[in-house]
Design an enzyme around this catalytic site. Structure first.
Site, PDB file in Angstrom:
ATOM      1  N   HIS A  78      -9.298  -7.862  -1.657  1.00 49.95           N
ATOM      2  CA  HIS A  78      -9.284  -8.801  -2.773  1.00 49.95           C
ATOM      3  C   HIS A  78     -10.369  -8.500  -3.807  1.00 49.95           C
ATOM      4  O   HIS A  78     -11.475  -8.078  -3.482  1.00 49.95           O
ATOM      5  CB  HIS A  78      -9.466 -10.229  -2.259  1.00 49.95           C
ATOM      6  CG  HIS A  78     -10.734 -10.430  -1.470  1.00 49.95           C
ATOM      7  ND1 HIS A  78     -11.940 -10.737  -2.044  1.00 49.95           N
ATOM      8  CD2 HIS A  78     -10.961 -10.354  -0.136  1.00 49.95           C
ATOM      9  CE1 HIS A  78     -12.866 -10.863  -1.116  1.00 49.95           C
ATOM     10  NE2 HIS A  78     -12.296 -10.627   0.064  1.00 49.95           N
ATOM     11  N   ASP A  79     -10.007  -8.691  -5.065  1.00 48.72           N
ATOM     12  CA  ASP A  79     -10.946  -8.633  -6.194  1.00 48.72           C
ATOM     13  C   ASP A  79     -11.511  -7.243  -6.456  1.00 48.72           C
ATOM     14  O   ASP A  79     -12.499  -7.117  -7.176  1.00 48.72           O
ATOM     15  CB  ASP A  79     -12.093  -9.636  -6.009  1.00 48.72           C
ATOM     16  CG  ASP A  79     -11.594 -11.052  -5.767  1.00 48.72           C
ATOM     17  OD1 ASP A  79     -10.937 -11.589  -6.675  1.00 48.72           O
ATOM     18  OD2 ASP A  79     -11.829 -11.601  -4.680  1.00 48.72           O
ATOM     19  N   GLY A 126     -13.793  -6.200  -0.209  1.00 49.18           N
ATOM     20  CA  GLY A 126     -13.644  -7.048  -1.375  1.00 49.18           C
ATOM     21  C   GLY A 126     -14.687  -6.814  -2.448  1.00 49.18           C
ATOM     22  O   GLY A 126     -15.824  -6.444  -2.175  1.00 49.18           O
TER      23      GLY A 126
END
Length: 260
Positions: free
Chosen positions: A121-122, A139
């Site tokens: 994520h991200d 992440g």
């Protein structure tokens, strides 16, 4: 016209680009947008609020756009954006963002994501990036253009890897890597420059010489690492060396891998 196998499931709301091919037993979720000429081989899951750019090819058992592997995630609306002409091999996973990380995971153009690798994520992944088999990018990482991450590597959350760097296989990268750096070892160490990559990209000999001198100063000069970088910025005419200086003196959530 697109080609969609009779066993594929396309949820209402999905947008399928002209000339796309969706093979057997694929699932395309309602929030997905596939660009022109995207090819899902078979048994591919694309879900979430996910956009995939034109001519990207995704191989069997990849799972693209599922929710983050983050206990803080509470179901908020976040996104995954994948650029054009990527090759995403078997069992690759790429997750959407989190609210706390900006809400979006971005992957650039012309990348190669080999079997079993993970983009968390991200993350922000640049163009022409290669992630080799079974490597995991945690992440919030930023990987700039033309980076190669070798097989079975782990990249710690929030790490930045500068343009043109190469990470040797079986390395654990816990801190930022300067542009054009070479990282090796189980607990990754900055062990030189990616000279082969520079030569393959046609970088002028004068710039390579300047980069070699800059690396020596970073390794052996007086003062703290960032102080050495600032002095480099005052003394160099090379755009490549200035790129390293700006990377080091810019904002970061991690410290740096420094020359051993």
């Amino acid at each position: 016209m697109s080609q969609i196998h009779s066993s594929a499931i396309i949820e209402d709301g999905a947008q399928i680009g002209e000339g796309s091919v969706i093979g057997p037993f694929c699932l395309v979720g309602s929030g997905v947008t596939l660009g022109r000429g995207v090819h899902l081989k078979s048994h591919v899951v694309v879900t979430g609020n996910t956009t995939i750019g034109e001519d990207t090819e995704i191989f069997p058992f990849a799972v693209i756009g599922e929710v983050p592997q983050d206990l803080k995630f509470k179901g908020e609306k976040t996104r995954l954006e994948i650029g054009a002409r990527n090759r995403i091999r078997e069992h690759v996973t790429m997750n959407t963002g989190t609210e706390g990380g900006g809400g979006i995971t971005r992957v650039g153009d012309d990348g190669l994501f080999m079997a079993g690798c993970h983009i968390a994520h991200d993350c922000t992944i640049g163009d022409r990036v290669i992630i080799v088999n079974n490597s995991a990018i945690a992440g919030h990482c930023m990987i700039e253009d033309d980076v190669i991450v070798g097989g079975l590597c782990g990249v710690h959350q929030w790490v930045r890897i500068g343009q043109g760097a190469i990470i040797g296989a079986l390395s654990m990268v816990t801190n930022d890597v300067i542009p054009h750096g070479l990282v090796q070892g189980p607990r990754g160490e900055l062990d030189g420059l990616n000279l082969i990559g520079l030569k393959r990209r046609g970088v002028e000999r004068s710039d390579i010489t300047a980069l070699r001198a800059a690396f020596q100063m970073l390794a052996q000069g007086e003062g703290a690492f960032q102080d050495r970088a600032r002095r480099l910025g005052e003394e160099t005419d090379s755009a490549y060396v200035r790129q390293i200086v700006e990377f080091i003196t810019g904002g970061s959530d991690r410290s740096f891998l420094t020359p051993s």
